[in-house]
Scaffold this motif. Structure first.
Motif, PDB file in Angstrom:
ATOM      1  N   GLY A 168      10.037   3.355  -6.660  1.00 49.99           N
ATOM      2  CA  GLY A 168      10.690   2.627  -5.637  1.00 49.99           C
ATOM      3  C   GLY A 168      11.213   3.580  -4.290  1.00 49.99           C
ATOM      4  N   SER A 169      11.419   2.792  -3.028  1.00 51.58           N
ATOM      5  CA  SER A 169      11.707   3.461  -1.974  1.00 51.58           C
ATOM      6  C   SER A 169      13.239   3.699  -1.929  1.00 51.58           C
ATOM      7  CB  SER A 169      11.526   2.455  -0.899  1.00 51.58           C
ATOM      8  OG  SER A 169      10.356   2.262  -0.642  1.00 51.58           O
TER       9      SER A 169
ATOM     10  N   GLU B 205       5.886   4.623  -5.356  1.00 50.46           N
ATOM     11  CA  GLU B 205       5.206   3.735  -6.124  1.00 50.46           C
ATOM     12  C   GLU B 205       5.887   3.541  -7.386  1.00 50.46           C
ATOM     13  OE1 GLU B 205       0.716   4.477  -4.389  1.00 50.46           O
ATOM     14  OE2 GLU B 205       1.071   5.556  -6.038  1.00 50.46           O
TER      15      GLU B 205
ATOM     16  N   THR C 294      17.167   2.920   1.570  1.00 51.07           N
ATOM     17  CA  THR C 294      15.741   2.624   1.814  1.00 51.07           C
ATOM     18  C   THR C 294      15.314   3.040   3.159  1.00 51.07           C
ATOM     19  OG1 THR C 294      16.197   0.432   2.424  1.00 51.07           O
ATOM     20  CG2 THR C 294      15.676   0.847  -0.052  1.00 51.07           C
TER      21      THR C 294
ATOM     22  N   ILE D 185       3.242  -0.977  -1.217  1.00 52.66           N
ATOM     23  CA  ILE D 185       4.842  -0.866  -1.397  1.00 52.66           C
ATOM     24  C   ILE D 185       5.153  -1.833  -0.698  1.00 52.66           C
ATOM     25  CG2 ILE D 185       6.603   0.694  -0.943  1.00 52.66           C
ATOM     26  CD1 ILE D 185       4.537   2.969  -0.988  1.00 52.66           C
ATOM     27  N   GLN D 186       6.033  -2.766  -1.104  1.00 51.02           N
ATOM     28  CA  GLN D 186       6.727  -4.004  -0.726  1.00 51.02           C
ATOM     29  C   GLN D 186       8.030  -4.182  -0.772  1.00 51.02           C
ATOM     30  OE1 GLN D 186       4.659  -6.135   0.548  1.00 51.02           O
ATOM     31  NE2 GLN D 186       2.674  -5.450  -0.542  1.00 51.02           N
ATOM     32  N   ASP D 187       9.024  -3.140  -1.295  1.00 48.58           N
ATOM     33  CA  ASP D 187      10.203  -3.224  -1.184  1.00 48.58           C
ATOM     34  C   ASP D 187      10.936  -2.905   0.162  1.00 48.58           C
ATOM     35  OD1 ASP D 187       9.650  -0.466  -1.229  1.00 48.58           O
ATOM     36  OD2 ASP D 187      10.701  -0.016  -2.973  1.00 48.58           O
ATOM     37  N   VAL D 188      10.148  -2.302   1.013  1.00 48.67           N
ATOM     38  CA  VAL D 188      10.980  -1.921   2.400  1.00 48.67           C
ATOM     39  C   VAL D 188       9.786  -1.842   3.193  1.00 48.67           C
ATOM     40  CG1 VAL D 188      10.911   0.494   2.148  1.00 48.67           C
ATOM     41  CG2 VAL D 188      12.354  -0.736   3.640  1.00 48.67           C
TER      42      VAL D 188
END
Length: 419
Positions: A36-37, A33, A259, A338-341
């Motif tokens: 990032g991933s 969070e 990721t 969580i939107q990055d992956v």
């Protein structure tokens, strides 16, 4: 006395597993969070690469622990200290090799991940994450083995519980304050470096052990090495276990982006939690079966094994049925926002769960064969599992991505379980 120690060891072992599992779920979510991933994947990847140094231990720990039982029982302090000094010298050599491995990793690893992060940023994380491993080889393992031989594992567990809780609290505070990932991991490393130091102080104070003026006894060293040679076939089990636990992250690091390692590590949290539950119920059964084999109690062994087999398969049927149904809903809640992956991978999840089902299925049979000391008979299967896992994972990951490492693990585990 032995009964009390046993009860303490079992109780605190379960407590360690529960607390470690809880903290193990909290900390990665905070890191994902906040940072990032990609950062979570980087940390997971580096940790796995550092773990490869355990190849060099090659089963020496159990041999040293076994060597300590007799002199401890006889209260032969001089021999105990000679064995501990020999052990300390051995693990320090691994520690020096680890420093060399660390330097090579610092040079090569940024290129392995295609310099996705700043060079100095990556190296700083490698060094910080290596501190606790470094402390274990130079300060911790020998005295931990001594406490195990003294049936005082509970001391190690108490220290580990306190360190784990303190680490979780400080990580939460530091992340909420917006500190850098290096600061967060440095504080964690310092906490876990303190663990072997406290353990050493406890042993030296209680048992009046002082290794400063003790020379590593060459005779003891050769006895230990000879015993290790006799257990050489057990190395295949050690290698297969390490590859089972570490291959997937290494393959994803080399062949995919960082990721994807984060995605894998989140699912692994669930799998490791399930594995811990199953192993906690089965702990100690190998020693019981070994005692029955040694006494040639065949009928009693068969009855006990059949009961163990029934209970074990009942347990894994219940646990994994729930896991198959709940793993994706859990991941959805765990990674909400969580939107990055994309963390929602149903196919990958099912394959991972079935891999662990087949791994759990072999446990009763592994327990009785290990108790009988049949490492040589099992060594060929272990090597086949290790090589097939690595080969299939690499090939399939190239074509289908993260599901490839899961399929490689599933196929290799299935082959070994049947064998």
């Amino acid at each position: 006395m032995r009964g009390k120690k046993l009860l303490k060891n079992i109780t605190l072992s379960i407590a360690v597993q529960i607390i470690t599992a809880i903290c193990g779920f909290i900390i990665p979510k905070l890191i994902i969070e906040q940072y990032g991933s990609a950062i979570n994947g980087l940390v997971s990847s580096i940790t796995q690469f550092l773990a490869y140094i355990t190849f060099l231990e090659a089963g020496i720990g159990p041999v040293i622990k076994a060597a300590l039982y007799k002199p401890i029982a006889k209260n032969d302090k001089a021999t105990v200290q000679e064995i501990l000094k020999t052990s300390e010298n051995f693990f320090k050599k691994i520690g020096y090799i680890f420093i060399g491995y660390l330097i090579i990793l610092c040079i090569l690893y940024p290129n392995i991940i295609n310099n996705q992060f700043d060079y100095l940023f990556t190296i700083s994380l490698i060094v910080i994450l290596s501190l606790s491993t470094f402390a274990q080889y130079f300060l911790g393992i020998t005295y931990s083995l001594f406490l195990q031989a003294e049936q005082e594992n509970y001391i190690t567990y108490i220290i580990q519980i306190l360190a784990t809780i303190l680490n979780a609290v400080l990580v939460i505070l530091l992340v909420k304050r917006g500190e850098s990932i290096q600061t967060v991991k440095l504080v964690s490393s310092i906490i876990f470096v303190m663990r072997p130091i406290i353990q050493n102080l406890y042993v030296k104070r209680k048992y009046k052990i002082n290794l400063k003026n003790v020379d590593g006894n060459r005779k003891v060293y050769y006895i230990i090495m000879e015993e290790l040679k006799q257990k050489w076939d057990g190395l295949s089990q050690h290698v297969a276990y390490i590859i089972h636990n570490n291959t997937d992250v290494a393959v994803l690091t080399l062949m995919k982006n960082i990721t994807e390692v984060s995605v894998y590590s989140v699912y692994l949290l669930v799998i490791n939690g399930i594995r811990t539950i199953i192993q906690s119920f089965s702990s100690g059964i190998s020693a019981l079966l070994g005692d029955m084999l040694a006494r040639d109690e065949k009928e009693k062994l068969e009855r006990t094994f059949n009961l163990y087999e029934l209970m074990h398969f009942t347990l894994i049927t219940i646990i994994f049925s729930v896991t198959l149904v709940m793993i994706i809903p859990f991941i959805k809640v765990y990674t909400k926002g969580i939107q990055d992956v994309n963390y929602i991978r149903p196919v990958f999840a099912v394959i991972m769960v079935f891999s662990e089902i087949f791994y759990a299925c072999r446990q009763p049979y592994s327990s009785v064969t290990f108790a009988a000391g049949h490492f040589k008979q099992l060594s060929k299967g272990a090597w086949i599992e290790a090589i097939s896992n690595l080969t299939i994972s690499i090939v399939l990951t190239f074509f289908i991505g993260i599901e490839g490492v899961a399929i490689g693990t599933l196929i290799s585990i299935t082959i070994r379980t049947i064998e």
